[in-house]
Motif scaffolding. Structure first.
Motif, PDB file in Angstrom:
ATOM      1  N   ASP A  37     -32.700 -21.903  32.409  1.00  0.00           N
ATOM      2  CA  ASP A  37     -33.723 -22.377  33.308  1.00  0.00           C
ATOM      3  C   ASP A  37     -34.359 -21.260  34.137  1.00  0.00           C
ATOM      4  O   ASP A  37     -35.374 -21.451  34.791  1.00  0.00           O
ATOM      5  CB  ASP A  37     -33.144 -23.415  34.276  1.00  0.00           C
ATOM      6  CG  ASP A  37     -32.619 -24.642  33.529  1.00  0.00           C
ATOM      7  OD1 ASP A  37     -33.225 -24.954  32.478  1.00  0.00           O
ATOM      8  OD2 ASP A  37     -31.628 -25.245  33.963  1.00  0.00           O
ATOM      9  N   GLU A  38     -33.702 -20.089  34.109  1.00  0.00           N
ATOM     10  CA  GLU A  38     -34.197 -18.958  34.895  1.00  0.00           C
ATOM     11  C   GLU A  38     -35.346 -18.271  34.169  1.00  0.00           C
ATOM     12  O   GLU A  38     -35.235 -17.903  33.018  1.00  0.00           O
ATOM     13  CB  GLU A  38     -33.058 -17.963  35.146  1.00  0.00           C
ATOM     14  CG  GLU A  38     -33.485 -16.800  36.051  1.00  0.00           C
ATOM     15  CD  GLU A  38     -32.334 -15.859  36.310  1.00  0.00           C
ATOM     16  OE1 GLU A  38     -32.587 -14.751  36.826  1.00  0.00           O
ATOM     17  OE2 GLU A  38     -31.194 -16.221  35.985  1.00  0.00           O
ATOM     18  N   LYS A  39     -36.426 -18.106  34.840  1.00  0.00           N
ATOM     19  CA  LYS A  39     -37.604 -17.476  34.257  1.00  0.00           C
ATOM     20  C   LYS A  39     -37.448 -15.965  34.357  1.00  0.00           C
ATOM     21  O   LYS A  39     -37.090 -15.427  35.389  1.00  0.00           O
ATOM     22  CB  LYS A  39     -38.885 -17.923  34.963  1.00  0.00           C
ATOM     23  CG  LYS A  39     -39.174 -19.413  34.782  1.00  0.00           C
ATOM     24  CD  LYS A  39     -40.477 -19.772  35.450  1.00  0.00           C
ATOM     25  CE  LYS A  39     -40.790 -21.266  35.262  1.00  0.00           C
ATOM     26  NZ  LYS A  39     -42.048 -21.635  35.914  1.00  0.00           N
ATOM     27  N   GLN A  40     -37.770 -15.311  33.261  1.00  0.00           N
ATOM     28  CA  GLN A  40     -37.660 -13.848  33.212  1.00  0.00           C
ATOM     29  C   GLN A  40     -38.984 -13.242  33.727  1.00  0.00           C
ATOM     30  O   GLN A  40     -40.046 -13.739  33.424  1.00  0.00           O
ATOM     31  CB  GLN A  40     -37.356 -13.383  31.792  1.00  0.00           C
ATOM     32  CG  GLN A  40     -36.088 -13.945  31.251  1.00  0.00           C
ATOM     33  CD  GLN A  40     -34.862 -13.444  32.012  1.00  0.00           C
ATOM     34  OE1 GLN A  40     -34.869 -12.337  32.527  1.00  0.00           O
ATOM     35  NE2 GLN A  40     -33.818 -14.255  32.058  1.00  0.00           N
ATOM     36  N   GLN A  56     -20.391 -15.339  37.954  1.00  0.00           N
ATOM     37  CA  GLN A  56     -21.363 -14.436  37.332  1.00  0.00           C
ATOM     38  C   GLN A  56     -21.524 -14.740  35.849  1.00  0.00           C
ATOM     39  O   GLN A  56     -22.636 -14.706  35.314  1.00  0.00           O
ATOM     40  CB  GLN A  56     -20.921 -12.981  37.538  1.00  0.00           C
ATOM     41  CG  GLN A  56     -21.005 -12.530  38.991  1.00  0.00           C
ATOM     42  CD  GLN A  56     -20.851 -11.025  39.111  1.00  0.00           C
ATOM     43  OE1 GLN A  56     -21.501 -10.267  38.399  1.00  0.00           O
ATOM     44  NE2 GLN A  56     -19.988 -10.601  40.023  1.00  0.00           N
ATOM     45  N   TRP A  57     -20.408 -15.043  35.165  1.00  0.00           N
ATOM     46  CA  TRP A  57     -20.500 -15.389  33.755  1.00  0.00           C
ATOM     47  C   TRP A  57     -21.270 -16.693  33.546  1.00  0.00           C
ATOM     48  O   TRP A  57     -22.055 -16.827  32.609  1.00  0.00           O
ATOM     49  CB  TRP A  57     -19.102 -15.518  33.155  1.00  0.00           C
ATOM     50  CG  TRP A  57     -18.576 -14.220  32.624  1.00  0.00           C
ATOM     51  CD1 TRP A  57     -17.587 -13.463  33.135  1.00  0.00           C
ATOM     52  CD2 TRP A  57     -19.048 -13.529  31.465  1.00  0.00           C
ATOM     53  NE1 TRP A  57     -17.404 -12.331  32.391  1.00  0.00           N
ATOM     54  CE2 TRP A  57     -18.278 -12.349  31.347  1.00  0.00           C
ATOM     55  CE3 TRP A  57     -20.036 -13.783  30.527  1.00  0.00           C
ATOM     56  CZ2 TRP A  57     -18.472 -11.432  30.334  1.00  0.00           C
ATOM     57  CZ3 TRP A  57     -20.223 -12.867  29.504  1.00  0.00           C
ATOM     58  CH2 TRP A  57     -19.451 -11.707  29.413  1.00  0.00           C
ATOM     59  N   ASP A  58     -21.036 -17.666  34.441  1.00  0.00           N
ATOM     60  CA  ASP A  58     -21.743 -18.956  34.311  1.00  0.00           C
ATOM     61  C   ASP A  58     -23.244 -18.775  34.469  1.00  0.00           C
ATOM     62  O   ASP A  58     -24.032 -19.507  33.859  1.00  0.00           O
ATOM     63  CB  ASP A  58     -21.217 -19.940  35.356  1.00  0.00           C
ATOM     64  CG  ASP A  58     -19.793 -20.391  35.067  1.00  0.00           C
ATOM     65  OD1 ASP A  58     -19.351 -20.220  33.904  1.00  0.00           O
ATOM     66  OD2 ASP A  58     -19.119 -20.884  35.991  1.00  0.00           O
ATOM     67  N   ASN A  59     -23.650 -17.818  35.292  1.00  0.00           N
ATOM     68  CA  ASN A  59     -25.077 -17.627  35.559  1.00  0.00           C
ATOM     69  C   ASN A  59     -25.695 -16.516  34.709  1.00  0.00           C
ATOM     70  O   ASN A  59     -26.885 -16.211  34.871  1.00  0.00           O
ATOM     71  CB  ASN A  59     -25.289 -17.286  37.046  1.00  0.00           C
ATOM     72  CG  ASN A  59     -24.880 -18.434  37.954  1.00  0.00           C
ATOM     73  OD1 ASN A  59     -24.970 -19.603  37.571  1.00  0.00           O
ATOM     74  ND2 ASN A  59     -24.405 -18.107  39.148  1.00  0.00           N
ATOM     75  N   PHE A  60     -24.866 -15.934  33.836  1.00  0.00           N
ATOM     76  CA  PHE A  60     -25.373 -14.800  33.067  1.00  0.00           C
ATOM     77  C   PHE A  60     -26.455 -15.235  32.079  1.00  0.00           C
ATOM     78  O   PHE A  60     -27.505 -14.615  31.956  1.00  0.00           O
ATOM     79  CB  PHE A  60     -24.222 -14.118  32.321  1.00  0.00           C
ATOM     80  CG  PHE A  60     -24.595 -12.796  31.726  1.00  0.00           C
ATOM     81  CD1 PHE A  60     -24.624 -11.659  32.524  1.00  0.00           C
ATOM     82  CD2 PHE A  60     -24.934 -12.685  30.388  1.00  0.00           C
ATOM     83  CE1 PHE A  60     -24.979 -10.428  31.981  1.00  0.00           C
ATOM     84  CE2 PHE A  60     -25.295 -11.451  29.853  1.00  0.00           C
ATOM     85  CZ  PHE A  60     -25.318 -10.324  30.653  1.00  0.00           C
ATOM     86  N   PHE A  61     -26.206 -16.334  31.365  1.00  0.00           N
ATOM     87  CA  PHE A  61     -27.194 -16.897  30.448  1.00  0.00           C
ATOM     88  C   PHE A  61     -27.701 -18.211  31.036  1.00  0.00           C
ATOM     89  O   PHE A  61     -27.135 -19.265  30.828  1.00  0.00           O
ATOM     90  CB  PHE A  61     -26.569 -17.139  29.063  1.00  0.00           C
ATOM     91  CG  PHE A  61     -26.102 -15.888  28.389  1.00  0.00           C
ATOM     92  CD1 PHE A  61     -26.990 -15.012  27.805  1.00  0.00           C
ATOM     93  CD2 PHE A  61     -24.754 -15.591  28.336  1.00  0.00           C
ATOM     94  CE1 PHE A  61     -26.551 -13.854  27.193  1.00  0.00           C
ATOM     95  CE2 PHE A  61     -24.305 -14.433  27.719  1.00  0.00           C
ATOM     96  CZ  PHE A  61     -25.213 -13.568  27.140  1.00  0.00           C
TER      97      PHE A  61
END
Length: 259
Positions: free
Chosen positions: A256-259, A248-253
């Protein structure tokens, strides 16, 4: 007080005058204005009636509490006043009797009278120095409380309170996880877990706490660590829980993820 939070706001001068007048009568109004002005004349200019001040102290004795207020004047305790009065009064009276006894002999030996006067003056000077010594002692206590026992001020106190609240939130989740992990054979329900944790806190720390078990379980559930089946609560083991949180921490920031 192991931790002492103070929220200070000065009353207006007129409010303080009205309080003194209500206590001492209408004839005291003129003296009340003078007393209030004198009590505030040594305060810093940035301490004004429109501001609210937050202070945080540690390990403050209850007897030293009033010394922390900004308009507090240094005053001797009643015991010290009595001690100085008894010792000073007794010495002064003894000196006066000594002078009276030597007045008759002054004609024959004037040096005896002079010696008695010098002794009396010495006693008075000694008592005055004792008063200053006690006053300096109280000033040292005040300085120690303000310097060594002061943890933070104003915005720092707010930040400290927020950090403490966050810690308490984390403790709820940690306690719930610990009991569900180490006592997995008991297959706790939510109500049973709540009673078990409250009993532990009572037995270990002798405090009655209404543990917010639903809040702790919500955090574990949101992190993907808690599973519930037929009302029975189960959590991942330490290795799986660590891997879950790390992911979860690795994917928190994720840039490449569009908001």
């Amino acid at each position: 007080y192991k931790r002492l939070f103070l929220l200070l706001k000065l009353k207006t001068e007129q409010q303080r005058v009205d309080e003194l007048v209500s206590i001492n009568g209408a004839d005291f109004e003129k003296k009340a204005h003078k007393q209030v002005r004198n009590s505030r004349q040594n305060m810093p200019e940035d301490i004004i009636e429109d501001h609210v001040f937050l202070k945080l102290f540690k390990n403050i004795p209850r007897t030293d509490l009033e010394m922390l207020f900004p308009n507090q004047n240094v005053q001797l305790k009643l015991f010290d006043k009595i001690k100085l009065a008894v010792s000073g009064g007794g010495g002064t009276i003894f000196g006066l009797f000594s002078i009276i006894g030597k007045i008759g002999a002054a004609v024959i030996n004037p040096f005896a009278l002079i010696g008695a006067f010098v002794g009396l003056i010495g006693i008075i000077v000694r008592q005055i120095l004792a008063i200053f010594t006690h006053r300096n002692k109280y000033m040292m206590v005040l300085s120690r409380n303000l310097y060594f026992h002061n943890l933070d001020n104003n915005f720092g106190v707010t930040s400290y309170l927020i950090d403490m609240a966050e810690e308490e939130e984390g403790k709820e989740a940690i306690l719930a996880y610990y009991f569900l992990l180490t006592q997995s054979d008991k297959q706790y329900t939510q109500a049973e877990l709540d009673r078990a944790i409250e009993k532990y806190l009572k037995d270990r720390y002798e405090v009655d706490i209404d543990f917010e078990v639903d809040d702790g379980l919500r955090k574990l559930r949101n992190e993907g660590i808690l599973n519930e089946q037929d009302g029975k609560l189960k959590v991942l083991d330490l290795h799986q829980a660590s891997a879950c949180l790390d992911k979860q921490w690795d994917n928190f920031f994720n840039p490449d993820e569009k908001q």
